[in-house]
Write a protein that holds these residues in place. Structure first.
Motif, PDB file in Angstrom:
ATOM      1  N   TRP A  23      12.174   2.005   8.992  1.00 48.82           N
ATOM      2  CA  TRP A  23      10.963   2.513   8.345  1.00 48.82           C
ATOM      3  C   TRP A  23       9.773   2.483   9.296  1.00 48.82           C
ATOM      4  O   TRP A  23       8.882   3.333   9.204  1.00 48.82           O
ATOM      5  CB  TRP A  23      10.646   1.701   7.092  1.00 48.82           C
ATOM      6  CG  TRP A  23      11.689   1.781   6.022  1.00 48.82           C
ATOM      7  CD1 TRP A  23      12.310   0.733   5.407  1.00 48.82           C
ATOM      8  CD2 TRP A  23      12.263   2.965   5.449  1.00 48.82           C
ATOM      9  NE1 TRP A  23      13.230   1.196   4.503  1.00 48.82           N
ATOM     10  CE2 TRP A  23      13.228   2.549   4.501  1.00 48.82           C
ATOM     11  CE3 TRP A  23      12.070   4.327   5.661  1.00 48.82           C
ATOM     12  CZ2 TRP A  23      13.977   3.455   3.757  1.00 48.82           C
ATOM     13  CZ3 TRP A  23      12.820   5.237   4.920  1.00 48.82           C
ATOM     14  CH2 TRP A  23      13.761   4.801   3.986  1.00 48.82           C
ATOM     15  N   ALA A  27       6.505   5.321  10.524  1.00 46.92           N
ATOM     16  CA  ALA A  27       5.189   4.866  10.076  1.00 46.92           C
ATOM     17  C   ALA A  27       4.128   5.955  10.159  1.00 46.92           C
ATOM     18  O   ALA A  27       3.152   5.940   9.399  1.00 46.92           O
ATOM     19  CB  ALA A  27       4.749   3.655  10.902  1.00 46.92           C
ATOM     20  N   ASP A  30       3.495  10.040   6.071  1.00 45.85           N
ATOM     21  CA  ASP A  30       2.985   9.499   4.809  1.00 45.85           C
ATOM     22  C   ASP A  30       4.117   8.832   4.021  1.00 45.85           C
ATOM     23  O   ASP A  30       5.206   9.380   3.889  1.00 45.85           O
ATOM     24  CB  ASP A  30       2.372  10.633   3.982  1.00 45.85           C
ATOM     25  CG  ASP A  30       1.598  10.112   2.777  1.00 45.85           C
ATOM     26  OD1 ASP A  30       2.248   9.643   1.823  1.00 45.85           O
ATOM     27  OD2 ASP A  30       0.361  10.187   2.790  1.00 45.85           O
ATOM     28  N   SER A  31       3.847   7.635   3.507  1.00 48.70           N
ATOM     29  CA  SER A  31       4.883   6.860   2.801  1.00 48.70           C
ATOM     30  C   SER A  31       5.435   7.593   1.589  1.00 48.70           C
ATOM     31  O   SER A  31       6.623   7.479   1.271  1.00 48.70           O
ATOM     32  CB  SER A  31       4.312   5.501   2.373  1.00 48.70           C
ATOM     33  OG  SER A  31       3.940   4.736   3.488  1.00 48.70           O
ATOM     34  N   ILE A  88       8.435   0.716   1.571  1.00 45.07           N
ATOM     35  CA  ILE A  88       8.207   1.620   2.709  1.00 45.07           C
ATOM     36  C   ILE A  88       6.754   1.538   3.164  1.00 45.07           C
ATOM     37  O   ILE A  88       6.459   1.441   4.361  1.00 45.07           O
ATOM     38  CB  ILE A  88       8.576   3.069   2.328  1.00 45.07           C
ATOM     39  CG1 ILE A  88      10.094   3.188   2.105  1.00 45.07           C
ATOM     40  CG2 ILE A  88       8.129   4.051   3.415  1.00 45.07           C
ATOM     41  CD1 ILE A  88      10.517   4.486   1.452  1.00 45.07           C
ATOM     42  N   TRP A  89       5.830   1.560   2.197  1.00 44.10           N
ATOM     43  CA  TRP A  89       4.406   1.473   2.532  1.00 44.10           C
ATOM     44  C   TRP A  89       4.085   0.136   3.202  1.00 44.10           C
ATOM     45  O   TRP A  89       3.334   0.084   4.188  1.00 44.10           O
ATOM     46  CB  TRP A  89       3.566   1.621   1.261  1.00 44.10           C
ATOM     47  CG  TRP A  89       2.103   1.427   1.506  1.00 44.10           C
ATOM     48  CD1 TRP A  89       1.201   2.371   1.904  1.00 44.10           C
ATOM     49  CD2 TRP A  89       1.377   0.186   1.398  1.00 44.10           C
ATOM     50  NE1 TRP A  89      -0.037   1.795   2.056  1.00 44.10           N
ATOM     51  CE2 TRP A  89       0.040   0.468   1.761  1.00 44.10           C
ATOM     52  CE3 TRP A  89       1.734  -1.116   1.050  1.00 44.10           C
ATOM     53  CZ2 TRP A  89      -0.945  -0.525   1.756  1.00 44.10           C
ATOM     54  CZ3 TRP A  89       0.766  -2.113   1.060  1.00 44.10           C
ATOM     55  CH2 TRP A  89      -0.560  -1.810   1.404  1.00 44.10           C
ATOM     56  N   ALA A  92       5.339   0.072   6.843  1.00 44.21           N
ATOM     57  CA  ALA A  92       4.576   1.001   7.680  1.00 44.21           C
ATOM     58  C   ALA A  92       3.151   0.534   7.919  1.00 44.21           C
ATOM     59  O   ALA A  92       2.522   0.926   8.909  1.00 44.21           O
ATOM     60  CB  ALA A  92       4.567   2.390   7.037  1.00 44.21           C
ATOM     61  N   ASN A  93       2.629  -0.313   7.033  1.00 47.17           N
ATOM     62  CA  ASN A  93       1.230  -0.726   7.121  1.00 47.17           C
ATOM     63  C   ASN A  93       1.042  -2.203   7.478  1.00 47.17           C
ATOM     64  O   ASN A  93       0.013  -2.801   7.158  1.00 47.17           O
ATOM     65  CB  ASN A  93       0.514  -0.419   5.804  1.00 47.17           C
ATOM     66  CG  ASN A  93       0.294   1.071   5.611  1.00 47.17           C
ATOM     67  OD1 ASN A  93      -0.672   1.651   6.089  1.00 47.17           O
ATOM     68  ND2 ASN A  93       1.232   1.712   4.915  1.00 47.17           N
TER      69      ASN A  93
END
Length: 260
Positions: A23, A27, A30-31, A88-89, A92-93
């Motif tokens: 994932w 990044a 967009d999630s 996922i968000w 990625a963040n």
């Protein structure tokens, strides 16, 4: 087949452990787009498996014809959609530690949910495991002055997903296909809408990176003292839960032994 069970479980955990790396490679996308792509391609993959095993197609028809079954699977699909999306968000963040904590918390949340929904009786060790995990959460809230919502949402949604799937009759392949097929129209609309408005993957991914759509040491996330305390409490709770499960299994085996 039973002897291969632990190997299958180990393989699943290894794959889950590698997923954050996967994932993280996406990044820049967009999630929500990644989530929608995962729904669509999961539907395609499970649909292909079912086509290869045509005897399972009857199970798909039966699931759609049974309103209760379809309702449970649709609800399960929505819940796991939340689980996937937040996970996922989070990766990625820069919240990989919180997302990994969620899956350590999941067994404790699942057994607690089982006592509420299915009136399952917990052993003393299991109650102790719940208490230790809860104590870790309280300490985290006091130190951070905020609730670890990412871990709770991911872990809690997966526990709810498990509770819903416990009530369905369809096997794993059929249920996953019905879940993703139900959500796929919404996912496809989102993909096309985001591409049309320039917020999709076009222009962001190139070449081999498109194939990607079918932790601390790596990404430098801060592991604070509060993280260490919470992980310590959660791991302790998880160990107590596993010990309790081992004792219960041993007790059942002793009870099933024939009397000589």
């Amino acid at each position: 087949m039973k002897n291969k069970g632990p190997l299958y479980v180990l393989t699943c955990y290894v794959i889950w452990g590698l997923l954050p790396i996967f994932w993280k490679l996406l990044a820049q996308v967009d999630s929500l787009y990644v989530l929608a792509s995962r729904i669509v391609w999961s539907m395609v993959l499970t649909g292909g498996i079912l086509l290869l095993r045509r005897d399972r197609l009857a199970g798909v028809r039966a699931a759609f014809q049974d309103r209760r079954e379809w309702g449970l699977l649709a609800a399960a699909g929505c819940v796991v959609c939340v689980n996937w999306g937040v996970y996922i968000w989070a990766v990625a963040n820069g919240h990989m530690i919180d997302s990994s904590l969620a899956y350590y918390m999941n067994p404790i949340l699942a057994i607690l949910l089982g006592t509420v929904l299915f009136r399952e009786r917990l052993t003393k060790l299991q109650w102790l495991a719940v208490a230790v995990t809860f104590a870790g959460l309280v300490i985290t809230v006091i130190r951070y002055r905020q609730i670890p919502w990412i871990a709770l949402v991911i872990g809690g949604s997966f526990a709810v997903y498990g509770a819903l799937k416990k009530q369905v009759r369809s096997d794993a392949a059929v249920s996953t296909f019905v879940e993703t097929l139900t959500l796929a129209p919404f996912a496809l609309v989102l993909i096309f809408w985001m591409e049309a408005h320039g917020t999709g993957a076009a222009g962001v991914l190139s070449g081999w990176q498109w194939l990607l759509l079918l932790s601390v040491a790596l990404y430098g996330e801060a592991f604070t003292a509060t993280h260490a305390i919470l992980f310590g409490f959660v791991w302790t709770g998880l160990i107590l839960y596993l010990i309790s499960g081992t004792r219960e299994s041993r007790r059942h085996r002793e009870e099933e032994k024939p009397c000589v």
